[in-house]
Design a protein around this motif. Structure first.
Motif, PDB file in Angstrom:
ATOM      1  N   GLN A 191      31.770  44.219  35.351  1.00  0.00           N
ATOM      2  CA  GLN A 191      32.001  43.084  36.243  1.00  0.00           C
ATOM      3  C   GLN A 191      33.477  42.714  36.179  1.00  0.00           C
ATOM      4  OE1 GLN A 191      29.752  39.565  35.297  1.00  0.00           O
ATOM      5  NE2 GLN A 191      30.309  38.506  37.184  1.00  0.00           N
ATOM      6  N   LEU A 192      34.077  42.503  37.340  1.00  0.00           N
ATOM      7  CA  LEU A 192      35.511  42.216  37.391  1.00  0.00           C
ATOM      8  C   LEU A 192      35.816  40.731  37.568  1.00  0.00           C
ATOM      9  CD1 LEU A 192      36.650  45.220  39.628  1.00  0.00           C
ATOM     10  CD2 LEU A 192      36.948  44.965  37.156  1.00  0.00           C
ATOM     11  N   PHE A 193      34.917  39.995  38.229  1.00  0.00           N
ATOM     12  CA  PHE A 193      35.177  38.575  38.486  1.00  0.00           C
ATOM     13  C   PHE A 193      33.917  37.741  38.263  1.00  0.00           C
ATOM     14  CE2 PHE A 193      38.193  40.874  41.197  1.00  0.00           C
ATOM     15  CZ  PHE A 193      39.389  40.284  40.818  1.00  0.00           C
ATOM     16  N   LYS A 194      34.150  36.499  37.827  1.00  0.00           N
ATOM     17  CA  LYS A 194      33.096  35.500  37.745  1.00  0.00           C
ATOM     18  C   LYS A 194      33.543  34.283  38.546  1.00  0.00           C
ATOM     19  CE  LYS A 194      31.552  36.797  33.077  1.00  0.00           C
ATOM     20  NZ  LYS A 194      31.372  36.310  31.677  1.00  0.00           N
ATOM     21  N   VAL A 217      42.926  40.291  45.229  1.00  0.00           N
ATOM     22  CA  VAL A 217      41.952  39.286  44.792  1.00  0.00           C
ATOM     23  C   VAL A 217      42.343  38.755  43.415  1.00  0.00           C
ATOM     24  CG1 VAL A 217      39.539  38.878  44.155  1.00  0.00           C
ATOM     25  CG2 VAL A 217      40.079  40.263  46.165  1.00  0.00           C
ATOM     26  N   TYR A 218      42.782  39.647  42.545  1.00  0.00           N
ATOM     27  CA  TYR A 218      43.199  39.249  41.195  1.00  0.00           C
ATOM     28  C   TYR A 218      44.379  38.281  41.265  1.00  0.00           C
ATOM     29  CZ  TYR A 218      44.591  39.718  36.279  1.00  0.00           C
ATOM     30  OH  TYR A 218      44.919  39.463  34.964  1.00  0.00           O
ATOM     31  N   GLU A 219      45.338  38.579  42.133  1.00  0.00           N
ATOM     32  CA  GLU A 219      46.555  37.767  42.220  1.00  0.00           C
ATOM     33  C   GLU A 219      46.319  36.430  42.914  1.00  0.00           C
ATOM     34  OE1 GLU A 219      49.052  40.493  44.255  1.00  0.00           O
ATOM     35  OE2 GLU A 219      49.340  41.804  42.512  1.00  0.00           O
ATOM     36  N   THR A 220      45.421  36.407  43.894  1.00  0.00           N
ATOM     37  CA  THR A 220      45.187  35.172  44.658  1.00  0.00           C
ATOM     38  C   THR A 220      43.991  34.378  44.157  1.00  0.00           C
ATOM     39  OG1 THR A 220      43.778  36.303  46.285  1.00  0.00           O
ATOM     40  CG2 THR A 220      46.153  36.236  46.736  1.00  0.00           C
ATOM     41  N   VAL A 241      37.287  33.995  38.730  1.00  0.00           N
ATOM     42  CA  VAL A 241      37.944  34.088  37.426  1.00  0.00           C
ATOM     43  C   VAL A 241      37.841  35.534  36.943  1.00  0.00           C
ATOM     44  CG1 VAL A 241      37.968  33.295  35.043  1.00  0.00           C
ATOM     45  CG2 VAL A 241      37.328  31.714  36.891  1.00  0.00           C
ATOM     46  N   PRO A 242      38.973  36.197  36.689  1.00  0.00           N
ATOM     47  CA  PRO A 242      38.931  37.587  36.227  1.00  0.00           C
ATOM     48  C   PRO A 242      38.294  37.692  34.843  1.00  0.00           C
ATOM     49  CG  PRO A 242      41.124  36.983  37.011  1.00  0.00           C
ATOM     50  CD  PRO A 242      40.355  35.718  36.880  1.00  0.00           C
ATOM     51  N   THR A 243      37.524  38.731  34.638  1.00  0.00           N
ATOM     52  CA  THR A 243      36.972  39.013  33.315  1.00  0.00           C
ATOM     53  C   THR A 243      38.027  39.749  32.491  1.00  0.00           C
ATOM     54  OG1 THR A 243      36.088  41.150  34.019  1.00  0.00           O
ATOM     55  CG2 THR A 243      34.666  39.220  34.324  1.00  0.00           C
ATOM     56  N   GLU A 244      37.732  39.959  31.216  1.00  0.00           N
ATOM     57  CA  GLU A 244      38.656  40.725  30.374  1.00  0.00           C
ATOM     58  C   GLU A 244      38.816  42.144  30.911  1.00  0.00           C
ATOM     59  OE1 GLU A 244      40.710  40.064  27.878  1.00  0.00           O
ATOM     60  OE2 GLU A 244      40.255  37.971  28.327  1.00  0.00           O
ATOM     61  N   ASN A 245      37.721  42.690  31.437  1.00  0.00           N
ATOM     62  CA  ASN A 245      37.797  44.030  32.036  1.00  0.00           C
ATOM     63  C   ASN A 245      38.750  44.032  33.230  1.00  0.00           C
ATOM     64  OD1 ASN A 245      35.949  45.449  30.352  1.00  0.00           O
ATOM     65  ND2 ASN A 245      34.249  44.409  31.377  1.00  0.00           N
ATOM     66  N   ALA A 246      38.729  42.943  34.007  1.00  0.00           N
ATOM     67  CA  ALA A 246      39.625  42.843  35.163  1.00  0.00           C
ATOM     68  C   ALA A 246      41.078  42.763  34.709  1.00  0.00           C
ATOM     69  CB  ALA A 246      39.265  41.630  36.008  1.00  0.00           C
ATOM     70  N   ASN A 247      41.336  41.990  33.649  1.00  0.00           N
ATOM     71  CA  ASN A 247      42.708  41.878  33.136  1.00  0.00           C
ATOM     72  C   ASN A 247      43.241  43.246  32.708  1.00  0.00           C
ATOM     73  OD1 ASN A 247      42.711  39.085  33.487  1.00  0.00           O
ATOM     74  ND2 ASN A 247      41.894  38.701  31.440  1.00  0.00           N
TER      75      ASN A 247
END
Length: 277
Positions: free
Chosen positions: A45-48, A11-14, A56-62
């Motif tokens: 939260q990982l995405f918005k 999900v992060y990559e696509t 859109v990834p959050t800073e936590n997701a990055n």
């Protein structure tokens, strides 16, 4: 956990749950559940979603994406170490499938199982449902994916998907294409003939589903066939009654050949309902 992390990385990559699900050969709800599960476990939260509904990834997701790559790389290294150590202990696993399930279920299933190629030597065989059942009883096949329910005290079975049968081809065409006796296609064709009191005089007998579709595409005959088989084609078809809905089944011996095979069968039972096919 590792499957959830893999889903997160896709999900992060696509930037898309839809594309991630397609690449992982699972359903969109499955990926959504995995992301929500991760967010709950991590407490962040990982995405918005932006104005275009793109994720859109959050800073936590990055941060988690970088860390998760290290985790999965470490896991892969550990697996490789174990594989080298126990290379001589690879396990043979024979999977049987009927024609329709071989075409539609086996490819996404093997996509999910390919990570276990370091442990198992997979062998895929095809045949009609009765043949697969016979080979399982003889212990020649470890588990099978078929289109007919079975009744025997030696075998366990679970239904995991429904397959709709349709009348494909020009309905005014007087020619009928029928499968070999014992096949699911032939069973539903005979059922249709009986219900409509038909006794066709122009019949072409074919023992291969792909050939049936190719004949129909050239306006040679019509046939009762799985809707899944013609989903990506432009062939005309008519929907039939609910009596022409078929089930896909996973079957296996009540006592598998080994503990490793038993664990693999349990894994397959969890994977099959999630597959996208």
């Amino acid at each position: 956990m590792f499957r959830d992390i893999t889903a997160f990385q896709k999900v992060y990559e696509t930037r898309s749950i839809t594309r991630a699900a397609k690449e992982l050969y699972v359903t969109q709800p499955t990926v959504s559940i995995q992301i929500k599960k991760l967010e709950k476990e991590l407490g962040v939260q990982l995405f918005k979603r932006n104005g275009n509904k793109q994720l859109v990834p959050t800073e936590n997701a990055n941060r988690f994406y970088r860390d998760s790559q290290l985790v999965l790389n470490s896991w892969e290294n550990s697996l490789n170490h174990l594989v080298k150590k126990h290379k001589s202990n690879r396990i043979k696993c024979v999977i049987g499938a009927s024609p329709t399930t071989a075409s539609h279920v086996l490819p996404p299933l093997m996509q999910s199982l390919k990570r276990y190629l370091d442990y198992f030597d997979f062998q895929l065989v095809t045949g009609d449902s009765e043949k697969i059942l016979e080979e399982i009883i003889k212990r020649e096949i470890d588990f099978g994916i078929i289109e007919k329910p079975i009744v025997t005290h030696e075998i366990e079975q679970i239904s995991f998907a429904t397959d709709e049968m349709v009348l494909a081809g020009d309905s005014d065409n007087p020619e009928w294409i029928v499968g070999k006796p014992g096949s699911t296609q032939r069973e539903y064709t005979d059922k249709y003939f009986n219900e409509h009191h038909l006794r066709p005089t122009k019949i072409i007998k074919v023992n291969d589903n792909d050939l049936i579709i190719k004949l129909i595409s050239r306006n040679i005959g019509k046939a009762i066939i799985s809707k899944r088989s013609i989903t990506n084609s432009l062939l005309p078809y008519q929907q039939l009654t609910n009596d022409f809905c078929n089930e896909f089944y996973l079957i296996n011996p009540k006592l598998p050949n080994s503990n490793e095979i038993q664990k693999l069968i349990q894994l397959v039972k969890t994977l099959l309902p999630q597959l996208r096919f």
